[in-house]
Scaffold this active site. Sequence first.
Site, short mmCIF file in Angstrom:
data_model
loop_
_atom_site.label_atom_id
_atom_site.label_comp_id
_atom_site.label_asym_id
_atom_site.label_seq_id
_atom_site.Cartn_x
_atom_site.Cartn_y
_atom_site.Cartn_z
N ARG A 156 0.81 -1.23 0.00
CA ARG A 156 0.00 0.00 0.00
C ARG A 156 0.84 1.27 0.00
O ARG A 156 0.40 2.33 0.43
CB ARG A 156 -0.98 0.02 1.18
N LYS A 178 3.88 11.45 -11.47
CA LYS A 178 3.04 10.58 -12.30
C LYS A 178 3.78 9.27 -12.52
O LYS A 178 4.94 9.27 -12.93
CB LYS A 178 2.77 11.23 -13.67
N GLU A 220 12.14 18.19 -24.61
CA GLU A 220 11.37 18.55 -23.41
C GLU A 220 12.01 19.74 -22.69
O GLU A 220 11.33 20.54 -22.06
CB GLU A 220 11.25 17.35 -22.45
N LYS A 261 9.03 22.84 -13.98
CA LYS A 261 8.06 21.75 -13.79
C LYS A 261 7.62 21.70 -12.33
O LYS A 261 6.44 21.53 -12.04
CB LYS A 261 8.63 20.41 -14.24
N GLU A 271 -3.20 17.95 -12.50
CA GLU A 271 -3.54 18.40 -13.85
C GLU A 271 -5.01 18.74 -14.01
O GLU A 271 -5.69 18.23 -14.89
CB GLU A 271 -3.09 17.37 -14.90
N ARG A 275 -1.17 22.45 -15.38
CA ARG A 275 -0.21 21.39 -15.70
C ARG A 275 -0.32 20.94 -17.16
O ARG A 275 0.62 20.43 -17.74
CB ARG A 275 -0.36 20.21 -14.73
N ASN A 279 1.90 19.86 -21.91
CA ASN A 279 1.60 19.06 -23.09
C ASN A 279 1.87 19.81 -24.39
O ASN A 279 1.48 19.34 -25.47
CB ASN A 279 0.13 18.61 -23.08
N HIS A 282 2.50 18.03 -27.61
CA HIS A 282 2.15 16.62 -27.37
C HIS A 282 0.85 16.18 -28.05
O HIS A 282 0.62 14.99 -28.19
CB HIS A 282 2.07 16.33 -25.87
N HIS A 286 1.69 13.02 -29.84
CA HIS A 286 1.17 11.68 -29.52
C HIS A 286 0.61 10.99 -30.76
O HIS A 286 0.76 9.78 -30.94
CB HIS A 286 0.09 11.77 -28.43
N HIS A 300 9.73 9.44 -28.47
CA HIS A 300 8.76 10.38 -27.90
C HIS A 300 9.22 11.83 -28.09
O HIS A 300 8.47 12.68 -28.59
CB HIS A 300 8.54 10.07 -26.42
N1 LIG Z 1 5.81 10.08 -15.46
C1 LIG Z 1 5.91 11.12 -16.26
O1 LIG Z 1 5.58 12.25 -15.89
C2 LIG Z 1 6.46 10.91 -17.64
C3 LIG Z 1 6.78 12.02 -18.42
C4 LIG Z 1 7.34 11.81 -19.67
C5 LIG Z 1 7.58 10.52 -20.10
N2 LIG Z 1 7.24 9.46 -19.32
C6 LIG Z 1 7.53 8.09 -19.75
O2 LIG Z 1 8.92 7.95 -19.89
C7 LIG Z 1 9.20 6.91 -20.81
C8 LIG Z 1 10.31 7.34 -21.73
O3 LIG Z 1 11.46 7.61 -20.97
P1 LIG Z 1 12.92 7.64 -21.62
O4 LIG Z 1 12.89 8.47 -22.84
O5 LIG Z 1 13.86 7.98 -20.54
O6 LIG Z 1 13.08 6.15 -22.15
P2 LIG Z 1 13.77 4.83 -21.55
O7 LIG Z 1 13.60 4.74 -20.10
O8 LIG Z 1 13.26 3.72 -22.39
O9 LIG Z 1 15.30 5.07 -21.89
C9 LIG Z 1 15.72 5.13 -23.24
C10 LIG Z 1 16.85 4.13 -23.52
O10 LIG Z 1 18.05 4.63 -22.95
C11 LIG Z 1 18.66 3.63 -22.13
N3 LIG Z 1 19.37 4.36 -21.08
C12 LIG Z 1 18.86 4.97 -19.99
N4 LIG Z 1 19.81 5.64 -19.33
C13 LIG Z 1 20.97 5.44 -20.02
C14 LIG Z 1 22.30 5.89 -19.83
N5 LIG Z 1 22.62 6.73 -18.84
N6 LIG Z 1 23.24 5.48 -20.71
C15 LIG Z 1 22.90 4.68 -21.77
N7 LIG Z 1 21.66 4.23 -22.00
C16 LIG Z 1 20.70 4.62 -21.14
C17 LIG Z 1 17.52 2.78 -21.66
O11 LIG Z 1 17.97 1.50 -21.30
C18 LIG Z 1 16.62 2.76 -22.90
O12 LIG Z 1 17.09 1.78 -23.79
C19 LIG Z 1 7.90 6.60 -21.52
O13 LIG Z 1 7.41 5.38 -21.06
C20 LIG Z 1 6.98 7.73 -21.10
O14 LIG Z 1 5.63 7.34 -21.02
C21 LIG Z 1 6.70 9.64 -18.10
ZN LIG Z 2 6.79 14.41 -23.30
#
Ligand SMILES: NC(=O)c1ccc[n+]([C@@H]2O[C@H](COP(=O)([O-])OP(=O)(O)OC[C@H]3O[C@@H](n4cnc5c(N)ncnc54)[C@H](O)[C@@H]3O)[C@@H](O)[C@H]2O)c1
Ligand SMILES: [Zn+2]
Length: 403
Positions: A156, A178, A220, A261, A271, A275, A279, A282, A286, A300
Amino acid sequence: MTVPIRPGPSADQIEMDRAGSVGGLAERGPAECDPVEMVRVALGDRAYDIVIGRGLVTSLGLRAAALKPGAKAAIVTDDVVAPLHLAAAEAALAAAGIATIRVVVAAGEGAKSFAGFERVCEALIGARIERGDFVVALGGGVVGDLAGFAAAVVRRGLDFIQVPTTLLAQVDSSVGGKTAINSRQGKNLVGAFHQPILVVADTGLLDTLPIREFRAGYAEVVKYGLLGDAGFFAWLDANLDEVFSGGPAREKAIAVSCRMKAEIVARDERENGERALLNLGHTFGHALEAAAGFSGRLLHGEAVALGTALAFEFSARQGLLAPGEAARVTRHLARAGLPISLADFPGGAPGADRLMELMAQDKKVKRGRLTFILLRDIGQAYIAPDVDAAQVRAFLAEKLESK
Ligand SMILES: NC(=O)c1ccc[n+]([C@@H]2O[C@H](COP(=O)([O-])OP(=O)(O)OC[C@H]3O[C@@H](n4cnc5c(N)ncnc54)[C@H](O)[C@@H]3O)[C@@H](O)[C@H]2O)c1
Ligand SMILES: [Zn+2]
């Protein structure tokens, strides 16, 4: 236990100018060669710090021990990050007397599935991670979202610390609470708001990140300037190369992004309003990402860059902002190596009808009206809840013809 934290300059202490001198950082002496930027996310009894700086992962143990004395930790990471950075995180925690277990998932979006989530939850429970213990999310946004959601629900609710290792995670996904996994029906549809107790953004960890991932995360960063701080955008435009090459400009860009942020999240955690400005780029983004099947074809951040360029051009077309300003933005995104035109869509862009359909699936179209983030100027985004879908379609059709 006290943690030797040197507070960094606050938002107003950081001076931005086009020559690129960063007041707060440049003035410090050589004895303080590892400046730490601090951003507080002001959420009452769930407030937390984001610390930003090169080499900070070595301080993870002391910082965690100060918050969670006597606790043990589960480090969740992926199999790309593990060989690169897990040993450093484990060593830092061990040095502060914190026992750890590791949970390594397969890298990539696929880990944010029910099956991946189940594996992480079972691993935490199996390792006897109790209510007083904590989870460390060491990785990009995928690991942060997955580990964060597991932390939100196992027993929990467990405390968790974000150690983001991608630029996107350092400026976006690790901040704001999030967390989510994907459903068969769409991305991030199952999740929770669960704030971390600390974010440690070690900018040195980004040195191993592939350049394409760095660029995608940069979309971003620039978004924050474009949506609310024209001075920051101008500073980025003047310091783009330094941000990419590392050093104080990178730290500053990340700190300013996190600060923006954090301020928005503190005012609108769930949001209900403001917030949504985050987007920017986006709505188009998206749809483009979905058209590419959420694959490596279009990351992304790449989709967001293209979506941002389209949002600016559409705003200019609506007579909201000067076309020259939209051109300034697309020039900057192109300099950062990001896609800016539908002609850049890998493998051929989808048609206007397909893009409209994808936006509708994203629940962004209601009775022929769309909610968009539009621009009055660089740094002046606003939520436009009532954009005529027919005008958007016509704009896209024209862009696709002229590409
Ligand atoms: N929670 C939120 O507010 C929020 C906001 C934006 C995006 N997201 C989510 O984030 C995700 C995308 O995140 P991302 O772009 O970081 O992708 P990711 O976590 O898939 O990382 C991208 C790639 O880089 C590699 N990697 C990570 N750190 C590394 C490093 N230091 N050196 C070498 N390789 C490395 C990972 O293994 C992966 O293959 C999506 O699922 C998206 O929905 C969430
Ligand atoms: Zn984004």
